[in-house]
Structures are given as C-alpha cells and as structure tokens.
Motif scaffolding. Structure first.
Motif, short mmCIF file in Angstrom:
data_model
loop_
_atom_site.label_atom_id
_atom_site.label_comp_id
_atom_site.label_asym_id
_atom_site.label_seq_id
_atom_site.Cartn_x
_atom_site.Cartn_y
_atom_site.Cartn_z
N UNK A 1 0.84 -1.21 0.00
CA UNK A 1 0.00 0.00 0.00
C UNK A 1 0.86 1.25 0.00
N UNK A 2 1.93 1.23 0.81
CA UNK A 2 2.82 2.39 0.86
C UNK A 2 3.51 2.62 -0.48
N UNK A 3 3.97 1.56 -1.09
CA UNK A 3 4.67 1.72 -2.37
C UNK A 3 3.70 2.14 -3.48
N UNK A 4 2.46 1.66 -3.43
CA UNK A 4 1.48 2.08 -4.43
C UNK A 4 1.20 3.58 -4.31
N UNK A 5 1.26 4.12 -3.10
CA UNK A 5 1.01 5.55 -2.91
C UNK A 5 2.23 6.40 -3.27
N UNK A 6 3.41 5.92 -2.94
CA UNK A 6 4.59 6.79 -2.92
C UNK A 6 5.62 6.49 -4.01
N UNK A 7 5.55 5.34 -4.62
CA UNK A 7 6.55 4.94 -5.62
C UNK A 7 5.88 4.90 -6.99
N UNK A 8 6.17 5.89 -7.82
CA UNK A 8 5.50 6.00 -9.12
C UNK A 8 5.79 4.81 -10.02
N UNK A 9 7.03 4.32 -10.00
CA UNK A 9 7.38 3.18 -10.85
C UNK A 9 6.60 1.95 -10.41
N UNK A 10 6.56 1.70 -9.12
CA UNK A 10 5.82 0.54 -8.59
C UNK A 10 4.33 0.68 -8.91
N UNK A 11 3.78 1.88 -8.73
CA UNK A 11 2.34 2.10 -8.98
C UNK A 11 1.99 1.83 -10.45
N UNK A 12 2.80 2.34 -11.37
CA UNK A 12 2.52 2.12 -12.79
C UNK A 12 2.62 0.64 -13.16
N UNK A 13 3.67 -0.01 -12.65
CA UNK A 13 3.82 -1.45 -12.93
C UNK A 13 2.67 -2.25 -12.33
N UNK A 14 2.24 -1.87 -11.12
CA UNK A 14 1.15 -2.58 -10.47
C UNK A 14 -0.17 -2.43 -11.19
N UNK A 15 -0.51 -1.21 -11.61
CA UNK A 15 -1.76 -0.99 -12.33
C UNK A 15 -1.75 -1.70 -13.69
N UNK A 16 -0.60 -1.65 -14.35
CA UNK A 16 -0.49 -2.35 -15.64
C UNK A 16 -0.69 -3.85 -15.45
N UNK A 17 -0.09 -4.41 -14.40
CA UNK A 17 -0.24 -5.84 -14.11
C UNK A 17 -1.69 -6.20 -13.79
N UNK A 18 -2.37 -5.39 -12.99
CA UNK A 18 -3.77 -5.67 -12.65
C UNK A 18 -4.65 -5.67 -13.89
N UNK A 19 -4.40 -4.74 -14.80
CA UNK A 19 -5.20 -4.70 -16.03
C UNK A 19 -4.94 -5.93 -16.89
N UNK A 20 -3.69 -6.33 -17.01
CA UNK A 20 -3.35 -7.50 -17.82
C UNK A 20 -3.95 -8.77 -17.24
N UNK A 21 -3.90 -8.91 -15.91
CA UNK A 21 -4.47 -10.11 -15.28
C UNK A 21 -5.98 -10.15 -15.50
N UNK A 22 -6.64 -9.01 -15.33
CA UNK A 22 -8.09 -8.97 -15.52
C UNK A 22 -8.46 -9.33 -16.95
#
Length: 301
Positions: A242-263
């Motif tokens: 949760x902290x990295x999703x809020x504060x780390x732009x690289x992690x947040x972008x990679x995470x959102x991209x991964x969630x979209x691909x999995x869905x």
C-alpha cells in the motif's frame, strides 16, 4: 557467477543488419555494372536478363531470410533470459537482517503486528536493467495455436527450479501467445519489484479459492461480496505494498499495468475454464500477486 546481460530487442536495424543492407545494395550495383559491360552474345542473349536478375537478387534474398530468422531467435532469447531471472528471484529466500543492513539503510525496529507506513516517501525505484517494460510487436510466434488452460496455469506459476523442464516449456508456449506474453512480462516485473521488499509469493498463504466467486468476478461483479477473491491477508505485506502504491510512481505504474493485464486474461480464460481450472489459476504465483496488489489497491471493496 554473473550472468551475461542481454539487451532489449532493438527497435531499429542493428549494426549487422545495416551492414548487410549496404553490402546488398553494393552487390546489386556491382553485378548490374558487370552485366552491362559484358558483351552480349547470341548464345546467351535470350537468358541474359534472367541470369542477371538471379545473380543480383537470390543472394540478397537469402541474406534477408537469415537476418529475419536471427532477429526472431534473439527476441526469444531475451524473453527466456528475463523469465529465468524472474524465476531466480522467486527461489531466493527472504533477506536476513544482516543482508538487509547491507542492502538498505537501517530503520527503527517496530513490532511486526503494528508496522507503520514510513513517514517519508521513498524515491521511485526504477525497474532493474534486465526487467524493462517490453514492447514487442507482432511476431511469427503469434500465429501459433491458442494456448490451452494447463499451459497458461503452469506458465503463470513460473518454473519451480532450473530442472522444471515442463514449466519452462509452458513458458515458451505462453510467450508465443500475445495476450499471455503481456501478462507473463507484467507479472515478472511485479514479482521482481516485490522481491526488493522481501515479499515472495511462496510465503503468502491465501485462503482456499472459491471458483464461483472467481467466475463472478471475471464476469464483472464487484462490491463487498467479492472481497474473498482477494484472499491474501498478510498485514505486513499489505502495508508495504500500500505504501509503495502511494509513494513509488514506478511501482504504482507497474502494479496498475499488471492488474489490467491479469483482468484481461481472466475474462478470456473464465468462459472455457472448469472450476478446477479456476482454482488452479487462483493458486499460481501470478494470481497471488494479483490478490496482494488488488487488496492494496482496494479493487475488492
């Protein structure tokens, strides 16, 4: 032993390909000049132009075929190399206090049950050199037969070790399917980023998956009734993510991209999948990462 770095597939022609194109042009020019200067005779006059075309363009065509084949082989080598690095990361044990002290600045010790989110925002960490976001276009492999459910499930779990030949074979087949390839690459990036904080999917213990809930989630149902789909409950890992999703732009972008691909893959996988297939998919390392990032992003609320 350090592994040999492999660069991304070049977007333009390489030096070898450029040199080959220049040599091909020179070959055509030289052969054309030679045939122009040769005297024409009655014996070969009728075949002169046919022979000239063959001599000019057959070697050039063969060279072009060889270059295309080499480029495709190099792209596949890059993919397998990155997946091997991701598998190596999965096999690494969580860092000990001694290795953490060397790898990052020491932080005040807090009780594990109430670990706070760091007050200061960490700097955005770039993806490792060997794990860049990939942007491969259509390739000859995209014409392969559709990926079947067992291969997709095995590929999304990644091989267990270097001797898992079936796992690596499934990964190679997954890389020939464009949709599966994008998810495998996104999962690889996320697993690598999570490993930087000592979070490994094998350490998570999600609740037993409910195939009916996963089926309803794949069909678009949302709300509190879908909360059990996010079955990962490890609070410490959730706090870190949760902290990295809020504060780390690289992690947040990679995470959102991964969630979209999995869905996207889940929506296409569900109609033909049995309940056993859905439960097996939910138990893969990729699905555990989806649960973890999904709960941190509150998509199951």
């Amino acid at each position: 032993m350090a592994q040999r770095p492999i660069n991304d597939q070049p977007q333009g022609p390489t030096q070898t390909e450029t040199a080959a194109m220049v040599l091909s042009v020179l070959w055509v020019i030289v052969v054309a000049v030679l045939f122009w200067l040769l005297p024409s005779g009655d014996a070969v006059g009728g075949l002169r132009h046919v022979v000239m075309v063959l001599v000019m363009f057959v070697p050039v065509g063969m060279g072009a075929i060889i270059l295309v084949a080499a480029r495709s082989a190099r792209a596949l080598e890059v993919e397998i190399y990155r997946l091997q690095r991701a598998v190596d990361g999965l096999r690494q044990p969580p860092p000990t206090p001694q290795t953490q002290a060397v790898a990052r600045p020491a932080a005040p010790q807090q009780p594990a049950a109430a670990r706070p989110v760091p007050a200061s925002a960490p700097k955005a960490r770039a993806l490792p050199v060997e794990q860049p976001a990939l942007a491969l276009g259509p390739s000859p492999e995209d014409d392969s037969p559709p990926l079947d459910s067992p291969d997709l499930i095995r590929a999304l779990n990644f091989p267990d070790n270097e001797d898992d030949t079936e796992g690596f074979a499934a990964l190679r087949r997954a890389l020939r399917d464009r949709t599966a390839r994008h998810l495998v690459q996104a999962s690889q990036d996320v697993l690598t980023l999570l490993s930087q904080d000592g979070i490994y999917m094998d350490d998570l213990r999600p609740e037993a998956p409910d195939a009916d809930l996963w089926r309803r989630f794949a069909k678009g149902e949302r709300g509190h009734t879908m909360a059990p789909v996010g079955a990962v409950r490890e609070q410490e890992a959730l706090a870190i993510v949760s902290a990295r999703m809020r504060e780390d732009a690289v992690f947040r972008d990679a995470g959102h991209h991964f969630l979209r691909r999995f869905d996207l893959v889940l929506v296409g996988f569900e109609p033909e999948a049995s309940d056993t297939d859905l439960r097996a998919l939910a138990e893969t390392r990729t699905a555990r990462a989806f649960m973890l990032l999904g709960r941190a992003s509150r998509i199951f609320d």
